[in-house]
Design an enzyme around this catalytic site. Structure first.
Site, PDB file in Angstrom:
ATOM      1  N   ASP A 199       2.829  -5.551  -0.018  1.00  0.00           N
ATOM      2  CA  ASP A 199       1.417  -5.228   0.248  1.00  0.00           C
ATOM      3  C   ASP A 199       0.610  -5.799  -0.903  1.00  0.00           C
ATOM      4  O   ASP A 199       1.161  -6.504  -1.758  1.00  0.00           O
ATOM      5  CB  ASP A 199       1.216  -3.710   0.413  1.00  0.00           C
ATOM      6  CG  ASP A 199       0.108  -3.410   1.411  1.00  0.00           C
ATOM      7  OD1 ASP A 199      -1.029  -3.850   1.174  1.00  0.00           O
ATOM      8  OD2 ASP A 199       0.372  -2.758   2.441  1.00  0.00           O
ATOM      9  N   HIS A 273      -2.873  -7.920   3.896  1.00  0.00           N
ATOM     10  CA  HIS A 273      -2.102  -7.067   2.966  1.00  0.00           C
ATOM     11  C   HIS A 273      -1.162  -7.919   2.120  1.00  0.00           C
ATOM     12  O   HIS A 273      -0.061  -7.488   1.776  1.00  0.00           O
ATOM     13  CB  HIS A 273      -1.299  -6.008   3.733  1.00  0.00           C
ATOM     14  CG  HIS A 273      -2.150  -4.901   4.292  1.00  0.00           C
ATOM     15  ND1 HIS A 273      -2.520  -3.795   3.560  1.00  0.00           N
ATOM     16  CD2 HIS A 273      -2.712  -4.744   5.520  1.00  0.00           C
ATOM     17  CE1 HIS A 273      -3.266  -2.995   4.308  1.00  0.00           C
ATOM     18  NE2 HIS A 273      -3.402  -3.548   5.506  1.00  0.00           N
ATOM     19  N   GLU A 340      -4.753  -4.725  10.124  1.00  0.00           N
ATOM     20  CA  GLU A 340      -5.981  -4.672   9.316  1.00  0.00           C
ATOM     21  C   GLU A 340      -6.357  -6.004   8.662  1.00  0.00           C
ATOM     22  O   GLU A 340      -6.805  -6.017   7.510  1.00  0.00           O
ATOM     23  CB  GLU A 340      -5.830  -3.591   8.226  1.00  0.00           C
ATOM     24  CG  GLU A 340      -5.645  -2.209   8.794  1.00  0.00           C
ATOM     25  CD  GLU A 340      -5.480  -1.133   7.730  1.00  0.00           C
ATOM     26  OE1 GLU A 340      -6.129  -0.102   7.860  1.00  0.00           O
ATOM     27  OE2 GLU A 340      -4.691  -1.324   6.773  1.00  0.00           O
TER      28      GLU A 340
HETATM   29  C1  ACM Z   1      -1.482   0.899   8.965  1.00  0.00           C
HETATM   30  O1  ACM Z   1      -1.568   2.109   8.775  1.00  0.00           O
HETATM   31  N1  ACM Z   1      -2.361   0.066   8.407  1.00  0.00           N
HETATM   32  C2  ACM Z   1      -0.440   0.317   9.774  1.00  0.00           C
END
Ligand code: ACM
Ligand code: ZN
Length: 628
Positions: A199, A273, A340
């Site tokens: 991440d 991420h 995201e």
């Molecule tokens: C997530 O909670 N962004 C998968």
């Protein structure tokens, strides 16, 4: 006479031992019959088992538990002289499948049968839950009647995918801590450990052909306190906080997992991420700005944490990463994240725009879909299947992708309607990083997911073919979970609730019965030194807007039935001599600025005393139910 007294006192000890016993197995088995009598553990425990390497861990788990706290001895012997019989079926019992088992506890002996070693392992777990809680202790405990009630159990799981996700990027947890987590998971028959290995805040797996990923990407500056409010990295500050698993470490963890019927599902979260990857190789984002690994601070301007999809070296790098991951992890899936992604940098990037033109992609959603389809092709060429968060639906789902539905159930429903497999993890039922009770007495979190939410949710929506739902997970993101004790606190008891959701038949789900069994598990967790939350026992405050739209009154509630709530508005500590909450809404008396309450059972406090300011309650009126 002395003999009679001794006899009577041992009968008393036994009866006392039996008296507190209810059968409290979690997850509740498919069929369980309680029979007359008890099996009393002999001080020399004879065990017979098939000669099968796959039984090694189940037998070790059994003998360690039966000998360490008791001080007894266990020996392997032949079937004729054993009291505990471990038997792999010669011809498969169809009802049991690969993970089911039958357990018979009679006055004279114990028999566990299964088609596969996994079933034996689970039969052992259920048997251990029939013995007194101290059976979990790692030191000798005296004065316990070591016995189990006679039962016959037939048991098998509802779903083949029963997972917990641990985010080891936002905070790194050591190999030994992850093993400890797996031991806890296995007790409750979880069989998938999803590791979020990358991440913005850290890259956690050695990739031998790209050593920068761990020499740079695994390290950040040290910050302690409240996540998102930390100072950014200062000039020349040393990145000393973090860590990673070498491939040898991971092989050891995978083998440890396999011994406990757990598959480790690895996740590399792309295309967004990805700041730890971008910090290691600056040319991979659209802006190509230099970044360091994020230590938990919120940037004033948006970080370009997404990979540039127009850049061929991104695909070459991911091919290298997934080549090594595919060789390392036996799991049939690799999780590629996909969640995201801020797509604005792609819109402004000449390389991404060129890719869109060349590939006839109409918009940036289709660009992400193009990326995921290429990931699927890479993984497929290495014998792996792709799974991703539900954003991978946007712009078109890759042909054989499995969807992990987290923004509610909708992504999962949409994917299943397209005949794709689904793993359900809707955040409001399955996110273990969220508050589990009244927020004002919990460590900081985002949103709320209470024990009742986890227990009462069902992973199969009405409109969907159950066969397409592989199962589900509880997900523990660790932005605000900085140590392993807090990992445990956030996992249990919601993890008990979800274990039952994913293992037990829907028809046997019963909240009141679950709470009794959960309370019987607490001394087991205590015996093993595992931390758990009692948040469900705390009072919860819900403001209810008055008809005039300006005033409000308060509802007090608790998740556990039968508790009494006493409250006060004057800042003193309520007890059973104070006003008792009757279930009616209550209003703040003129001048009162706060309310204090606690929960009691039989006159004794069982929750935490919680004080909340009237102004803070008023704020909740403007927030959704899941925001505080
Ligand atoms: C997530 O909670 N962004 C998968
Ligand atoms: Zn780009």
């Amino acid at each position: 006479m002395k003999k009679i007294v001794t006899l009577l006192s041992s009968v008393f000890i036994l009866l006392n031992g039996f008296a507190q016993e209810n059968i409290s197995i979690i997850p509740v088995p498919v069929k369980i019959n309680k029979n007359q009598g008890h099996f009393i553990l002999p001080s020399v425990i004879t065990i017979s088992a098939d000669d099968n390497q796959g039984l090694k861990t189940a037998l070790a788990d059994l003998t360690e538990h039966l000998t360490i706290p008791t001080g007894y001895h266990a020996t392997m012997t032949n079937a004729g002289s054993a009291v505990i019989h471990i038997i792999l079926n010669k011809s498969a019992n169809q009802e049991l499948g690969n993970e089911g088992y039958q357990l018979t506890v009679s006055v004279k002996n114990i028999t566990i049968t299964a088609n596969q070693p996994a079933g034996i392992f689970y039969g052992v777990q259920s048997f251990l839950q029939l013995l007194p809680p101290e059976i979990g202790s790692n030191t000798r405990v005296s004065g316990i009647a070591w016995s189990a009630p006679c039962v016959t159990v037939t048991d098998y799981p509802r779903f083949g995918w029963r997972g917990l996700m641990l985010d080891v990027s936002r905070h790194f947890f050591t190999k030994e801590e992850v093993k400890k987590y797996m031991i806890q998971m296995a007790r409750y028959k979880y069989n998938v450990l999803h590791l979020h290995l990358s991440d913005d805040q850290g890259w956690r797996i050695e990739i031998k052909s790209l050593p920068q990923l761990t020499s740079i990407g695994a390290w950040r500056v040290k910050r302690t306190g409240l996540w998102n409010e930390f100072l950014p990295t200062l000039a020349n500050e040393k990145a000393s906080d973090g860590g990673f698993y070498t491939q040898d470490d991971m092989r050891e963890m995978i083998s440890f997992a396999g011994d406990r019927n757990i598959t480790i599902l690895p996740e590399i979260d792309v295309p967004a991420h990805s700041l730890a990857l971008i910090a290691s190789f600056q040319n991979l984002s659209c802006t190509q700005l230099p970044y360091s690994v994020n230590a938990g601070f919120r940037s004033p301007v948006r970080d370009d944490n997404a990979l540039c999809i127009g850049n061929d070296s991104v695909f070459m790098m991911l091919d290298k990463i997934f080549t090594e991951m595919a060789a390392l992890f036996p799991c049939e899936y690799i999780h590629v994240g996909g969640d995201e992604a801020y797509k604005g940098f792609w819109s402004d990037c000449p390389k991404c725009q060129k890719r869109m033109t060349d590939e006839h992609l109409k918009n940036v959603d289709e660009l992400q879909s193009y990326f995921v389809k290429r990931m699927e092709a890479i993984l497929k060429s290495k014998g792996k299947k792709l799974i991703g968060w539900d954003e991978i639906l946007e712009g078109g789902l890759a042909p054989e992708a499995t969807v992990m539905s987290w923004r509610g159930m909708k992504g999962g429903i949409d994917a299943a309607k397209m005949n794709h497999h689904v793993v359900m993890t809707p955040w409001d039922y399955c996110y273990l990083d969220l508050y589990q009770g009244e927020a004002s007495v919990e460590p900081p979190a985002y949103g709320i997911c209470r024990l009742t939410d986890s227990y009462t949710y069902d992973p199969v929506p009405d409109s969907v073919d159950e066969k397409l739902i592989l199962g589900g997970q509880g997900n523990l993101w660790t932005e605000r979970v900085s140590n392993f004790r807090h990992v445990e606190y956030m996992t249990w008891p919601r993890g008990l609730a979800l274990a039952e959701v994913y293992w037990s038949p829907k028809a046997s789900r019963n909240w009141d019965d679950f709470i009794l069994r959960m309370e019987a598990q607490f001394p087991r967790l205590d015996a093993e030194g595992i931390k758990y939350a009692l948040s469900a026992y705390n009072v919860m405050y819900t403001p209810i807007r008055g008809k005039d739209n300006r005033s409000f009154s308060v509802k007090l509630s608790t998740e556990i039935k039968g508790l009494d709530i006493y409250y006060t508005f004057d800042g003193t500590n309520p007890d059973p001599y104070y006003p008792k909450y009757t279930g009616e809404l209550i209003s703040f008396p003129v001048g009162a600025t706060q309310i204090t309450a606690n929960t009691f059972r039989n006159g004794k406090p069982v929750g935490k005393q919680v004080t909340i300011k009237k102004d803070d309650l008023a704020l909740r009126l403007t927030q959704g139910r899941h925001q505080y």
